[in-house]
Design an enzyme around this catalytic site. Structure first.
Site, PDB file in Angstrom:
ATOM      1  N   GLU A 182       0.868  -1.195   0.000  1.00 33.92           N
ATOM      2  CA  GLU A 182       0.000   0.000   0.000  1.00 33.92           C
ATOM      3  C   GLU A 182       0.889   1.222   0.000  1.00 33.92           C
ATOM      4  O   GLU A 182       1.558   1.533   0.982  1.00 33.92           O
ATOM      5  CB  GLU A 182      -0.921  -0.032   1.223  1.00 33.92           C
ATOM      6  CG  GLU A 182      -2.075   0.963   1.150  1.00 33.92           C
ATOM      7  CD  GLU A 182      -1.732   2.322   1.728  1.00 33.92           C
ATOM      8  OE1 GLU A 182      -1.582   3.278   0.927  1.00 33.92           O
ATOM      9  OE2 GLU A 182      -1.612   2.438   2.946  1.00 33.92           O
TER      10      GLU A 182
ATOM     11  N   CYS B 287      -2.217   9.080   3.341  1.00 37.04           N
ATOM     12  CA  CYS B 287      -2.102   8.463   2.017  1.00 37.04           C
ATOM     13  C   CYS B 287      -3.372   8.642   1.192  1.00 37.04           C
ATOM     14  O   CYS B 287      -3.316   8.678  -0.037  1.00 37.04           O
ATOM     15  CB  CYS B 287      -1.758   6.983   2.136  1.00 37.04           C
ATOM     16  SG  CYS B 287      -2.994   5.999   2.999  1.00 37.04           S
TER      17      CYS B 287
END
Length: 636
Positions: free
Chosen positions: A348, A383
């Protein structure tokens, strides 16, 4: 209030744990009904049917709770325990302030220097893990997992409930620990650390066992093999690892930990050296929850290494799976190391998330609030934070007007020692301040307009802290560096587009594809955009709720691959064991005589096996019937 009714309500409260406010609401509703009765109707005559009605409702409710909801027995209830908040996280802690030059102690390079990015206060020094320390941590977790994998879901839920109760009852202490090590505000810690962790906990408690139950699958398509049953069983991998980023020190650690122990695994987490101080306390909290529930606390382990020693961890032969949360450059090194031991990795990475705002939206002020929260929460170190506002002409001008005032009103500082009216906290380190300023300068040189901020900020009360001004850049275009590179900081960029198609094109015009938001009054329009943008996660008329909903989380393109979270995240931490068996004990597989070794007659065997294939798979029913006769003729 009728005494019988009151008694019933009290019994219900003791069983279902209704709050006093909920009970009061019930009583108020009963009194409201009384006011509408004719004067000729006495209270006693009213309460007879009402008591019967309430009794029926309570009976149905209790039946649902005990039969369908399967209320946990007493041995599944959480255990209360104490885990003291460290002195450094207490209000008005008088820690030594310094002008930090990084987390590597200059006088002893093996020591990790921890400090508060908001105030510069020194939190302590801790020895970085050497290879032998990593070996010991993994070995201890292996021993603990041998017993843990035998636990029932009920036993695992008890640990999670114990953690859930502690977190819900000790939010301030947890938030202060996270803030002291990351520099974020208390509100940001509550929303980004505690809320999402509690949601994940409760989602697993409610849905985790169902996600991991044995999955029955269709048997063979061949009608001659319908006596077979097929299923998938989800079993623990063993010891799994996670390398987590510093921006959410509590949630990023607890997320993989909760999923791993619920699936029966042990976990070794490598935290960032930037948040080693808080990570030690958070892992201790998880260990204590295991201990008070009667399990080996070594099931969960924390390691922290310098970059030059990280490969030893990621290439370790004893790790069955890795989850990596971080940047693209570091991901290359992680994957290269993991390839040596063929360890599967869920990756990720960062994003360049967009929020697309169509001209048909009504409440522009409300959308501006979502934009501000999505951009400046945790000082933009998120993020799935909003990196680009892509708006159509009419709404673009309205948003610029609103945001140009609101961004200037944002207040920087620290509320760790006492709650103050602070909107944005510090950046974890000042190492990227030069790069952030250059991104702003490049955009301005190419035609963008800077309305607020754009530079680092020397806070008058916290001169040792790492602060960057809340920044608003408008008229940004795709050819600018800031439109292509992840900022990971408090910079709001706005891009104007003419229509839906251009919005889609601009959104897709980056190497990233982690998350996106779409705002439109027309679901048809929003759905069309969602189906055409390159993104692993999409929220329609909202921001980042795909993460809260515990959907499988992960990106496309350079934002990574694989998923964690939700059902897929739990199943990904398991061996999906495929099992096939006979539906009936008196029917099982026999090798037909023409196919038995040694082959007696190859021509007859060939006719037999081709007829077998036709009977099982041919489209024509007549051909299937004919093949049965051919099977019979060649069976001996």
């Amino acid at each position: 209030m009728n005494s019988n009714l009151t008694q019933l309500l009290q019994q219900l409260n003791s069983t279902l744990h209704l709050t006093s406010q909920q009970l009061m609401s019930i009583e108020i509703q009963e009194l409201a009904l009384l006011k509408h009765l004719p004067d000729s109707v006495s209270q006693s005559s009213y309460f007879i049917p009402v008591n019967i009605f309430v009794f029926v409702l309570l009976t149905l409710g209790l039946t649902y709770v005990f039969i369908y909801r399967k209320v946990s027995p007493d041995n599944d209830k959480p255990i209360k325990f104490e885990w003291a908040t460290p002195d450094e996280a207490k209000p008005h802690w008088k820690g030594k302030r310094l002008y930090p030059t990084g987390v590597r102690a200059s006088e002893d390079p093996s020591m990790i220097q921890c400090y508060c990015p908001a105030t510069g206060q020194f939190l302590g020094k801790f020895k970085a893990f050497a290879p032998e320390d990593i070996d010991n941590a993994i070995r201890e977790s292996q021993i603990a997992q041998k017993e843990w994998k035998k636990t029932t879901f009920s036993q695992r839920k008890k640990v999670l409930r114990t953690l859930n109760e502690y977190i819900a009852n000790n939010q301030e202490g947890i938030a202060r620990v996270a803030c002291r090590d990351s520099g974020k505000t208390m509100i940001d810690a509550s929303m980004g650390e505690i809320l999402v962790t509690l949601e994940k906990l409760n989602w697993i408690l409610k849905n985790g066992e169902k996600a991991l139950k044995v999955s029955s699958r269709p048997g063979p398509a061949n009608i001659l093999m319908q006596y077979k049953k097929a299923e998938v069983r989800y079993e623990p991998l063993g010891v799994v690892g996670a390398l987590v980023s510093w921006n959410y020190p509590f949630h990023n650690l607890m997320g993989p930990l909760l999923a791993s122990i619920f699936t029966g695994n042990a976990i070794v987490i490598k935290c960032s050296e930037n948040v080693y101080w808080s990570s030690r306390w958070f892992i201790g909290l998880a260990k204590m929850a295991l201990k008070v529930c009667g399990h080996d606390e070594n099931l969960v382990q924390l390691v922290c290494t310098w970059p030059e020693d990280a490969d030893y961890f990621t290439s370790h032969e004893s790790l069955s799976h890795l989850t990596f949360i971080g940047s693209k450059p570091v991901a290359h090194k992680v994957l290269e190391a993991a390839s040596k031991s063929l360890t599967p990795v869920v990756v990720e990475l960062g994003g360049k998330d967009s929020i697309i705002v169509c001209d048909d939206v009504m409440d522009v002020e409300a959308i501006s609030s979502i934009i501000l929260r999505g951009t400046f929460q945790s000082a933009g170190q998120n993020c799935i934070g909003i990196e680009r506002v892509i708006a159509m002409p009419k709404v673009y001008d309205q948003l610029v007007q609103i945001l140009s005032h609101r961004v200037q009103e944002l207040r920087l500082g620290s509320d760790i020692d006492q709650l103050e009216d602070i909107d944005m906290g510090a950046i974890i380190t000042d190492a990227r301040f030069d790069a952030m300023e250059k991104l702003v300068e490049d955009a301005i040189s190419k035609g963008a307009c800077l309305l607020s901020g754009g530079k680092r900020y020397l806070h008058p009360n916290y001169p040792q802290g790492h602060y960057f001004q809340p920044t608003l850049l408008i008229d940004v275009t795709s050819d600018m560096d800031i439109a292509q590179n992840e900022v990971f900081g408090p910079i709001l960029t706005m891009m104007k587009v003419d229509d839906v198609e251009e919005a889609i094109r601009v959104t897709n015009d980056t190497p990233y594809g982690l998350g996106s938001s779409i705002f439109s009054r027309s679901f048809k329009t929003a759905d069309y955009i969602a189906n055409n943008i390159e993104s692993g996660n999409v929220a329609i008329n909202d921001f980042a709720t795909f993460y809260v909903c515990q959907l499988p989380f992960g990106g496309v393109k350079k934002s990574g691959y694989g998923k964690f979270g939700g059902e897929e995240g739990l199943q990904g931490l398991c061996v999906a064991k495929s099992v096939c068996y006979d539906r009936f004990s008196f029917i099982n597989t026999q090798i037909p005589k023409p196919l038995d070794y040694p082959i007696a007659n190859e021509k007859k065997a060939w006719k037999f096996v081709t007829a077998l294939n036709k009977c099982g798979y041919h489209n024509s029913k007549w051909e299937k019937v004919k093949s049965l006769f051919q099977l019979a003729r060649n069976a001996n």
